[in-house]
Design an enzyme around this catalytic site. Structure first.
Site, short mmCIF file in Angstrom:
data_model
loop_
_atom_site.label_atom_id
_atom_site.label_comp_id
_atom_site.label_asym_id
_atom_site.label_seq_id
_atom_site.Cartn_x
_atom_site.Cartn_y
_atom_site.Cartn_z
N ASP A 76 118.33 17.79 38.28
CA ASP A 76 117.43 16.68 37.98
C ASP A 76 117.41 15.69 39.15
O ASP A 76 117.95 15.96 40.22
CB ASP A 76 117.84 16.00 36.67
CG ASP A 76 119.32 15.62 36.66
OD1 ASP A 76 119.84 15.25 37.74
OD2 ASP A 76 119.96 15.68 35.60
N HIS A 403 117.68 26.63 37.38
CA HIS A 403 117.18 25.42 36.71
C HIS A 403 117.36 24.23 37.65
O HIS A 403 118.38 23.56 37.64
CB HIS A 403 117.96 25.21 35.40
CG HIS A 403 117.48 24.03 34.60
ND1 HIS A 403 116.56 24.15 33.59
CD2 HIS A 403 117.80 22.71 34.67
CE1 HIS A 403 116.33 22.96 33.06
NE2 HIS A 403 117.08 22.07 33.70
N ASP A 455 119.06 34.96 33.53
CA ASP A 455 118.40 34.32 34.68
C ASP A 455 117.03 33.80 34.27
O ASP A 455 116.00 34.37 34.60
CB ASP A 455 118.29 35.31 35.84
CG ASP A 455 117.76 34.66 37.11
OD1 ASP A 455 117.78 33.41 37.20
OD2 ASP A 455 117.33 35.39 38.02
N GLU A 464 121.90 26.12 35.56
CA GLU A 464 121.77 24.88 36.32
C GLU A 464 123.01 24.66 37.19
O GLU A 464 124.12 24.57 36.68
CB GLU A 464 121.59 23.66 35.39
CG GLU A 464 121.37 22.38 36.17
CD GLU A 464 121.02 21.19 35.28
OE1 GLU A 464 120.55 20.17 35.82
OE2 GLU A 464 121.23 21.27 34.05
#
Length: 481
Positions: A76, A403, A455, A464
């Site tokens: 993020d 991710h 995956d 992530e």
């Protein structure tokens, strides 16, 4: 003929021990590239990860403090101060213990750059002795969008601890990071080292004087990285401050600990007791403190933890059928890599002291620990049932749909068209194709308890990566390469 057989026998021995399994130097190089991909702020001219661009250039403007820079912690675009500081501490520990090996692999300067990118930011985040900015951005609004960091238009609020809103844990971790980093820069940049040590001492004093959990003051962090306590961070800071300064006050603080942690189940961003115990055990092995009382408690506890990782303790860490250590379904590799750094450092401490490790179920020599560490690293790099490297960009078979916002969206250098908050989900997140950018050196969360790995970009538990996953491997790879 005898010479041929001898050579073949040595070759088999090398393969059996796993010494020639993987190119650890290549893995080390890629690991350090990862931190350049996680950079926030104005990127430097020598930036090697070219698909990234400048981002977060107004961070701190809401409070009129320069909070540009630092790291995004995972996939993020939030700068979480608690995990960022722990990342810097682990990077610094890697350099403090294995700087010589990093230098031999021509990666010391890159490791120091990675540390300084974090400490430069933390210096700015500590504008007053009793003020520390522990977060920039808000996880809730950030997670509602899927945007490149270069495009983000989510709120970039700056959140701090101070005397009325304390956070002993984040202050303690930041103090540990700066103290450890001060050792890293002591010879090459003594003035910077001194500056870091001053900040570390102030943050430690702040944390021990104004006590409290940081998420009670920085409430936006509570959903993402809540702390279970601050005793460990303050001890962790004291241990690093003593190693950096030699000041008796920090040794006294460690000696008066009401809680030395006991045998822990893991070493991670929220639980630093194993790290404290490791640093104190080094003092015991060096004869700098007596092997009795509270000092012996620290040493016994970390040795029981290491024995448990090796499968020779009274309470051993679980393993998957494929042989990797296994703690939790969510981002399991962060616990593995942190434990490997502890074990690797401890093996060197044992060598220096000319002693072995006595576990409940057998005697362990230092080279046995290194062999174990190598086997765990090999699993991460591809010696596993899926024959997949869980380090992105290493080998030919690795996770393709990590991710990670920046990696999953076309580089702003190739297409400067703004990716909108919700448009990113439609155009990139839900796209059933490999990421357009390779996030070299990222360690994903890892497989489940049965060695299975999914995956898929939607699977943030397994797919992530995080800075705390890769940071401890820097020292480990330098040692075994």
């Amino acid at each position: 003929m005898g010479w041929v057989l001898l050579c073949f026998g040595l070759f088999l021995l090398v393969l059996q021990k796993g010494f020639a399994s993987f190119d650890y130097v290549d893995a080390l190089t890629k690991s350090l590239l990862y931190f350049e991909a996680q950079r926030s702020g104005k990127l430097p001219p020598d930036q090697r990860v070219e698909w990234r661009g400048d981002s977060g250039l107004n961070d701190g403007s809401d409070v009129k403090v320069n909070l540009v820079g630092g790291y995004y912690d995972a996939g993020d675009n939030v700068k979480f101060g608690f995990t960022m500081a722990f990342t810097v501490t682990l990077l610094s520990w890697s350099v403090v213990e294995f700087g010589t090996q990093l230098s031999q692999k021509n990666e010391l300067s890159h490791a120091m750059d990675a540390i300084k990118w974090g400490t430069d930011y933390m210096i700015n985040a500590h504008p007053e002795p009793n003020v520390f900015y522990g977060e920039v951005g808000d996880g809730n609004s950030d997670h509602a969008c899927w945007e490149r960091p270069e495009d983000m238009d989510t709120p970039r609020g700056s959140y701090r601890i101070d005397e009325s809103k304390p956070g002993s844990d984040v202050a303690g971790e930041a103090a540990a990071a700066m103290a450890a980093a001060s050792i890293v820069f002591k010879e090459s940049n003594p003035s910077y080292s001194s500056q870091l040590l001053i900040h570390a001492k102030q943050l430690f004093d702040f944390g021990r004087t104004h006590v409290g959990l940081y998420q009670n003051s920085i409430t936006v962090a509570s959903k993402f990285y809540p702390s279970n306590g601050y005793e460990d961070e303050l001890l962790w800071a004291a241990a690093w401050l003593y190693r950096a300064s030699g000041d008796q006050v920090y040794l006294d603080y460690l000696s008066k600990a009401g809680n030395t942690g006991g045998t822990r189940s893991s070493f991670d961003w929220d639980d630093k007791f194993v790290g404290v115990q490791t640093l104190v055990a080094k003092l015991v092995l060096e004869g700098k403190v007596q092997n009795n009382g509270v000092w012996a408690q620290y040493k016994i506890s970390v040795e029981q933890f290491i024995c448990g990782c090796l499968g020779k303790g009274s309470k051993n860490v679980a393993r998957t059928p494929g042989g990797t250590l296994y703690w939790y379904p969510w981002n399991d590799f962060q616990y593995t890599t942190a434990a490997l750094l502890v074990a690797t450092a401890y093996s060197d401490y044992l060598v220096a002291a000319h002693v072995n490790l006595q576990c409940q179920n057998g005697l362990v020599q230092p080279n046995d620990i290194v062999t174990f560490v190598r086997s765990q690293v090999d699993y991460i790099l591809g010696a596993n049932p899926k024959k997949m490297s869980y380090m992105v960009g290493f080998g030919s078979n690795y996770p393709q749909k990590v991710h990670h916002r920046g990696a999953s969206i076309i580089s702003i250098k190739k297409d400067p068209t703004q990716v909108t908050c919700k448009g990113g989900f439609n155009d990139w997140f839900n796209k059933n194709e490999p990421n357009p950018n390779v996030l070299y050196g990222a360690i994903v969360g890892g497989p489940d308890a049965n060695d299975a790995y999914n995956d898929e970009r939607t699977d943030f538990q397994q797919g992530e990566p995080s800075t705390v996953n890769t940071a401890p491997l820097i020292g480990v790879l330098a040692k075994i390469a």
